[in-house]
Write an enzyme that holds these catalytic residues in place. Structure first.
Site, PDB file in Angstrom:
ATOM      1  N   GLN A  28      42.196  34.715  23.554  1.00 41.31           N
ATOM      2  CA  GLN A  28      41.529  34.757  22.718  1.00 41.31           C
ATOM      3  C   GLN A  28      40.507  34.202  22.832  1.00 41.31           C
ATOM      4  O   GLN A  28      39.178  34.055  22.036  1.00 41.31           O
ATOM      5  CB  GLN A  28      41.873  35.175  21.318  1.00 41.31           C
ATOM      6  CG  GLN A  28      42.719  35.914  20.981  1.00 41.31           C
ATOM      7  CD  GLN A  28      43.499  36.444  19.782  1.00 41.31           C
ATOM      8  OE1 GLN A  28      44.343  35.705  19.078  1.00 41.31           O
ATOM      9  NE2 GLN A  28      42.625  37.162  18.899  1.00 41.31           N
ATOM     10  N   ASN A 165      54.365  35.129  19.137  1.00 42.12           N
ATOM     11  CA  ASN A 165      53.993  35.522  18.174  1.00 42.12           C
ATOM     12  C   ASN A 165      54.203  36.706  17.692  1.00 42.12           C
ATOM     13  O   ASN A 165      53.519  37.178  18.924  1.00 42.12           O
ATOM     14  CB  ASN A 165      52.314  35.304  18.361  1.00 42.12           C
ATOM     15  CG  ASN A 165      51.167  34.914  17.388  1.00 42.12           C
ATOM     16  OD1 ASN A 165      51.198  34.570  16.590  1.00 42.12           O
ATOM     17  ND2 ASN A 165      50.308  36.488  17.422  1.00 42.12           N
ATOM     18  N   GLU A 166      54.342  36.808  16.058  1.00 44.55           N
ATOM     19  CA  GLU A 166      54.295  38.323  15.760  1.00 44.55           C
ATOM     20  C   GLU A 166      54.859  39.865  16.790  1.00 44.55           C
ATOM     21  O   GLU A 166      54.424  40.794  17.238  1.00 44.55           O
ATOM     22  CB  GLU A 166      52.776  39.450  15.813  1.00 44.55           C
ATOM     23  CG  GLU A 166      52.377  38.394  14.509  1.00 44.55           C
ATOM     24  CD  GLU A 166      50.900  39.392  14.152  1.00 44.55           C
ATOM     25  OE1 GLU A 166      50.246  40.115  14.903  1.00 44.55           O
ATOM     26  OE2 GLU A 166      50.248  38.663  12.978  1.00 44.55           O
TER      27      GLU A 166
HETATM   28  C1  FCB Z   1      47.009  39.094  14.943  1.00 41.91           C
HETATM   29  C2  FCB Z   1      47.013  37.877  15.818  1.00 41.91           C
HETATM   30  C3  FCB Z   1      45.619  37.154  15.780  1.00 41.91           C
HETATM   31  C4  FCB Z   1      44.510  37.641  15.467  1.00 41.91           C
HETATM   32  C5  FCB Z   1      45.230  38.302  14.106  1.00 41.91           C
HETATM   33  C6  FCB Z   1      43.578  38.985  13.405  1.00 41.91           C
HETATM   34  O1  FCB Z   1      47.567  39.527  14.426  1.00 41.91           O
HETATM   35  O2  FCB Z   1      48.178  37.418  15.886  1.00 41.91           O
HETATM   36  O3  FCB Z   1      46.107  36.753  17.505  1.00 41.91           O
HETATM   37  O4  FCB Z   1      44.512  38.938  16.465  1.00 41.91           O
HETATM   38  O5  FCB Z   1      45.627  39.308  13.884  1.00 41.91           O
END
Ligand code: FCB
Length: 404
Positions: A28, A165-166
């Site tokens: 990003q 992450n996520e």
């Molecule tokens: C989350 C992501 C991050 C960004 C935020 C707004 O889902 O981990 O990269 O996009 O949302």
């Protein structure tokens, strides 16, 4: 620079050594991340991605300035991710030069008194991984284990590492099919992929434990699933593979990252399942991502995570708002921090707050939703801190949490 201060009644002291910081992710902000599957998708003929990432914020070169601004504002932690596609550009080929790049980022943090929180994987994969089965490859766990081993060579004196992450968003993305008529279609999470991602997380955790000296965990998108009265059972069913499975996996971890933006209300729908997310009521305030303005979400997310994990220490690893109005950002964050303080008073063990995001950046398809504490000029890459940066830094300096 003068900080905008919204009306507020009180402050609560934060625990000693509380982490106050901001977060980014490699794809990003770095720019030129050409060896990822995401880049390939962005530039594919006829792509449905509205805007490519291009040079993003050029943080690959400008990270000293970014870390400097964060430090000068008074914050004490920076969460960023290393890019697998740079570190292992072809399967089994390790780039020493790229590892050195990330080591320089860690050193820059340390030189500026900033605690680096390093994410090993934040959504993007090397092209070779995508072309060779991704999470469906029976080598996915070994590949992620090996990548973690490679990364440990630069992780000395890093205190906290986020493996993935996520994972609960990634499980949706893996299953997403782009349909040229209806856009992206998410058919729902696949338990098979969820288990594959969990296996990779556990393998990575094992490597980090053996390496020693770091605390590790993963960061989950906490979606704050609420039920239309009478639809609680369906809400629970909906959230299991979208969130709770991933929280359960963290039970043995050193910490868990809580990422919260909004809520999702589950109730009756006309489709085949008969239940799912409800449309926003008329008149709901929406942010630049189209999400409901609901800062209280963070308090619910922390309590739910505490309940499902059984009390694993938590760190807010993302929370923020896409808005062009920086006063609204401060108001949103005040509301979220206030909800966090209430959850902490209620026994939630929260070790830090990392705002999403340090910079206005590439929001997975568009630069339009601006989440940053710092604006970035799209042509010159000039950084302009917003009042919210000084405001958050001021809280960090005093180590206090506002109560709205
Ligand atoms: C989350 C992501 C991050 C960004 C935020 C707004 O889902 O981990 O990269 O996009 O949302």
């Amino acid at each position: 620079m003068t900080a905008f201060t919204p009306a507020m009644t009180a402050f609560t002291p934060a625990p000693d050594r509380f982490l106050w910081g901001a977060a980014t992710a490699a794809h990003q902000v770095e720019g030129g991340n050409v060896n990822t599957g995401h880049w390939e998708l962005e530039y594919a003929p006829g792509t449905t991605v509205p805007e490519p990432s291009g040079d993003a914020c050029d943080s690959y070169h400008r990270f000293p300035e970014d870390i400097g601004l964060l430090a000068e504002a008074g914050l004490n932690a920076y969460r960023f991710s290393v890019e697998w596609a740079r570190i292992e550009p072809e399967e089994g080929v390790v780039s020493r030069a790229q590892l050195d790049h990330y080591r320089r980022m860690i050193d820059t943090c340390r030189d500026r008194g900033i605690d680096p929180v390093v994410t090993l994987h934040h959504f993007t994969f090397p092209r070779w991984w995508e072309h060779d089965g991704g999470w469906y490859s029976d080598r996915s766990t070994d590949r992620f284990r090996r990548f973690t081993e490679i990364c440990t060579s630069v992780l000395d004196d890093v205190d906290r590492v986020i493996t993935i992450n996520e994972p609960n968003m990634m499980v949706n993305q893996t299953e997403a099919r782009i349909d040229t008529e209806n856009g992206v279609n998410f058919p729902g999470p696949s338990p098979y992929v969820a288990r594959a991602i969990a296996a990779a997380h556990h393998a990575s955790t094992e490597v980090l434990r053996e390496f020693g000296g770091v605390r590790s965990g993963w960061s989950v998108a906490n979606q704050v699933f609420q039920a239309v009265p009478g639809w609680e059972a369906q809400r629970d069913e909906w959230q299991y593979w979208r969130e709770d499975f991933f929280l359960e996996q963290a039970r043995g971890d050193d910490f868990i990252g809580v990422q919260s933006y909004l809520r999702t209300i589950i109730g009756p729908t006309d489709d085949a399942d008969g239940f799912g997310p409800q449309p926003w009521p008329e008149g709901t305030e929406r942010t630049l991502t189209g999400w409901e303005y609901y800062p209280e979400a963070l308090g619910h997310a922390l309590r739910h995570t505490r309940d499902v994990t059984g009390g694993v220490p938590m760190m807010v690893t993302e929370n923020g708002i896409a808005t062009a109005d920086d006063r609204r950002r401060i108001q949103y964050t005040t509301g979220a921090l206030s909800a966090m303080a209430e959850a902490m008073a209620d026994g939630c063990d929260v070790r830090g707050y990392l705002h999403w995001s340090l910079l206005d950046n590439y929001e997975w398809g568009s630069f339009h939703p601006t989440f940053g504490l710092i604006a970035v000029d799209r042509d010159t890459f000039a950084r302009t801190p917003k009042p919210s940066l000084a405001w958050l830094g001021g809280l960090a300096q005093r180590n206090v949490i506002p109560r709205a």
